[in-house]
Write a protein that holds these residues in place. Structure first.
Motif, PDB file in Angstrom:
ATOM      1  N   SER A  84      -3.361   2.098  -3.668  1.00 27.88           N
ATOM      2  CA  SER A  84      -3.196   3.390  -2.651  1.00 27.88           C
ATOM      3  C   SER A  84      -4.615   3.336  -2.046  1.00 27.88           C
ATOM      4  O   SER A  84      -5.770   2.828  -2.156  1.00 27.88           O
ATOM      5  CB  SER A  84      -4.158   4.902  -3.451  1.00 27.88           C
ATOM      6  N   THR A 129      -7.774  14.336   5.164  1.00 27.23           N
ATOM      7  CA  THR A 129      -7.307  15.791   5.094  1.00 27.23           C
ATOM      8  C   THR A 129      -6.122  16.172   6.202  1.00 27.23           C
ATOM      9  O   THR A 129      -4.889  16.786   5.370  1.00 27.23           O
ATOM     10  CB  THR A 129      -8.858  16.251   4.391  1.00 27.23           C
ATOM     11  N   HIS A 182      -2.658  15.265   4.721  1.00 25.49           N
ATOM     12  CA  HIS A 182      -1.921  15.492   3.281  1.00 25.49           C
ATOM     13  C   HIS A 182      -0.218  16.047   3.805  1.00 25.49           C
ATOM     14  O   HIS A 182       0.869  15.557   3.025  1.00 25.49           O
ATOM     15  CB  HIS A 182      -2.507  15.766   2.812  1.00 25.49           C
ATOM     16  N   PHE A 186       0.339   5.917   0.320  1.00 30.30           N
ATOM     17  CA  PHE A 186      -1.109   6.877   0.052  1.00 30.30           C
ATOM     18  C   PHE A 186      -1.417   7.774  -0.732  1.00 30.30           C
ATOM     19  O   PHE A 186      -0.422   8.513  -1.267  1.00 30.30           O
ATOM     20  CB  PHE A 186      -1.231   8.163   1.467  1.00 30.30           C
ATOM     21  N   ASN A 187      -2.492   8.029  -0.854  1.00 28.01           N
ATOM     22  CA  ASN A 187      -3.656   8.847  -2.066  1.00 28.01           C
ATOM     23  C   ASN A 187      -2.980   8.963  -3.324  1.00 28.01           C
ATOM     24  O   ASN A 187      -2.480  10.275  -3.749  1.00 28.01           O
ATOM     25  CB  ASN A 187      -3.094  10.274  -1.462  1.00 28.01           C
ATOM     26  N   TYR A 188      -2.060   8.116  -3.812  1.00 31.14           N
ATOM     27  CA  TYR A 188      -1.369   8.032  -4.966  1.00 31.14           C
ATOM     28  C   TYR A 188       0.043   8.633  -4.888  1.00 31.14           C
ATOM     29  O   TYR A 188       0.641   8.963  -5.710  1.00 31.14           O
ATOM     30  CB  TYR A 188      -2.322   8.794  -6.166  1.00 31.14           C
ATOM     31  N   ASP A 189       0.620   8.790  -3.657  1.00 29.90           N
ATOM     32  CA  ASP A 189       2.306   9.997  -3.604  1.00 29.90           C
ATOM     33  C   ASP A 189       2.487   7.782  -2.870  1.00 29.90           C
ATOM     34  O   ASP A 189       2.080   7.499  -2.448  1.00 29.90           O
ATOM     35  CB  ASP A 189       2.099   9.898  -2.035  1.00 29.90           C
ATOM     36  N   TYR A 216       0.885  -1.050   0.040  1.00 32.08           N
ATOM     37  CA  TYR A 216      -0.123  -0.121  -0.652  1.00 32.08           C
ATOM     38  C   TYR A 216       0.803   1.304  -0.047  1.00 32.08           C
ATOM     39  O   TYR A 216       2.175   1.401   0.255  1.00 32.08           O
ATOM     40  CB  TYR A 216      -1.050   0.136   1.335  1.00 32.08           C
ATOM     41  N   SER A 226      -6.820   6.003   1.195  1.00 27.79           N
ATOM     42  CA  SER A 226      -6.899   7.133   1.119  1.00 27.79           C
ATOM     43  C   SER A 226      -6.223   7.691   2.793  1.00 27.79           C
ATOM     44  O   SER A 226      -6.118   6.662   3.917  1.00 27.79           O
ATOM     45  CB  SER A 226      -8.637   7.641   1.642  1.00 27.79           C
ATOM     46  N   LEU A 227      -5.642   8.818   2.896  1.00 25.13           N
ATOM     47  CA  LEU A 227      -5.352   9.255   4.169  1.00 25.13           C
ATOM     48  C   LEU A 227      -6.052  10.879   4.394  1.00 25.13           C
ATOM     49  O   LEU A 227      -6.947  11.701   3.885  1.00 25.13           O
ATOM     50  CB  LEU A 227      -3.783   9.659   4.089  1.00 25.13           C
TER      51      LEU A 227
END
Length: 196
Positions: free
Chosen positions: A169, A174, A177, A127-130, A125, A171-172
């Motif tokens: 990905s 907001t 972020h 996060f957030n497509y980072d 995994y 989610s994290l």
């Protein structure tokens, strides 16, 4: 190699400290933030999150010396994984966390969330497509595929590495972020105090 007493038994990390730091103008690992260098800070967060062992990857003096420096973080990570570790070591890695040295705002809370998701989901995994931080689940399973990726492209992208490792990905919130910010330039370094 850094270790900590309270850890997940089979969770390890590569701290990527290579790169030319051309935009920053100096080695980012040595930059100071809130009393620590970037390297010290990321190491501490990783240890507090439960990582058992941290191997630094980069130039001379690192735990794992990058055989082909300045080919990007994915190439450094793959080379460290496939050439810097023994087969026996890799088979003991349930999770391998890839961490960049230029993310000084990462917290142990966020890293632990990533580790726990990977263990629970038995999946790689991020996060957030980072692409960083990236938790690779059972990295030995991808040994051959990563070798082929590096052979086909001497400077593979992190996206390609994540795809080979079947990473997904997640989610994290907001409010967290800002912890995924990479600090690459003097201006970004100057802005750190405003986002922490």
């Amino acid at each position: 190699m850094a270790t900590h007493s309270a850890y997940f038994e089979h969770v390890h990390a590569f701290l990527l400290c290579g790169g030319q730091s051309r935009r920053m103008g100096k080695d980012k690992a040595t930059l100071s933030y809130q009393g620590d260098t970037f390297e010290q800070r990321v190491k501490r967060m990783a240890l507090q999150s439960g990582v058992k062992d941290i191997f630094t990857v980069g130039g001379k003096g690192r735990d794992i010396v990058d055989e082909k420096p300045f080919h990007g973080p994915a190439a450094a990570a793959i080379s460290a994984l496939t050439k810097g570790c023994t087969t026996a070591q890799l088979k003991q890695f349930e999770i391998l966390l890839l961490l960049p040295v230029d993310m000084p705002l990462l917290s142990n809370k966020v890293l632990r969330r990533l580790i726990e998701c990977s263990i629970k989901g038995q999946q790689s995994y991020f996060f957030n497509y980072d692409w960083f931080p990236l938790a690779i689940y059972q990295p030995f399973r991808y040994y051959d595929s990563l070798n082929r990726l590096l052979a086909a492209s001497p400077m593979p992208s992190m996206k390609a590495l994540a795809r080979v490792c079947e990473a997904q990905s997640i989610s994290l919130p907001t409010s967290l972020h800002h912890q995924l910010i990479n600090v690459n330039t003097p201006l970004e370094f100057a802005r750190l105090a405003k986002v922490s």
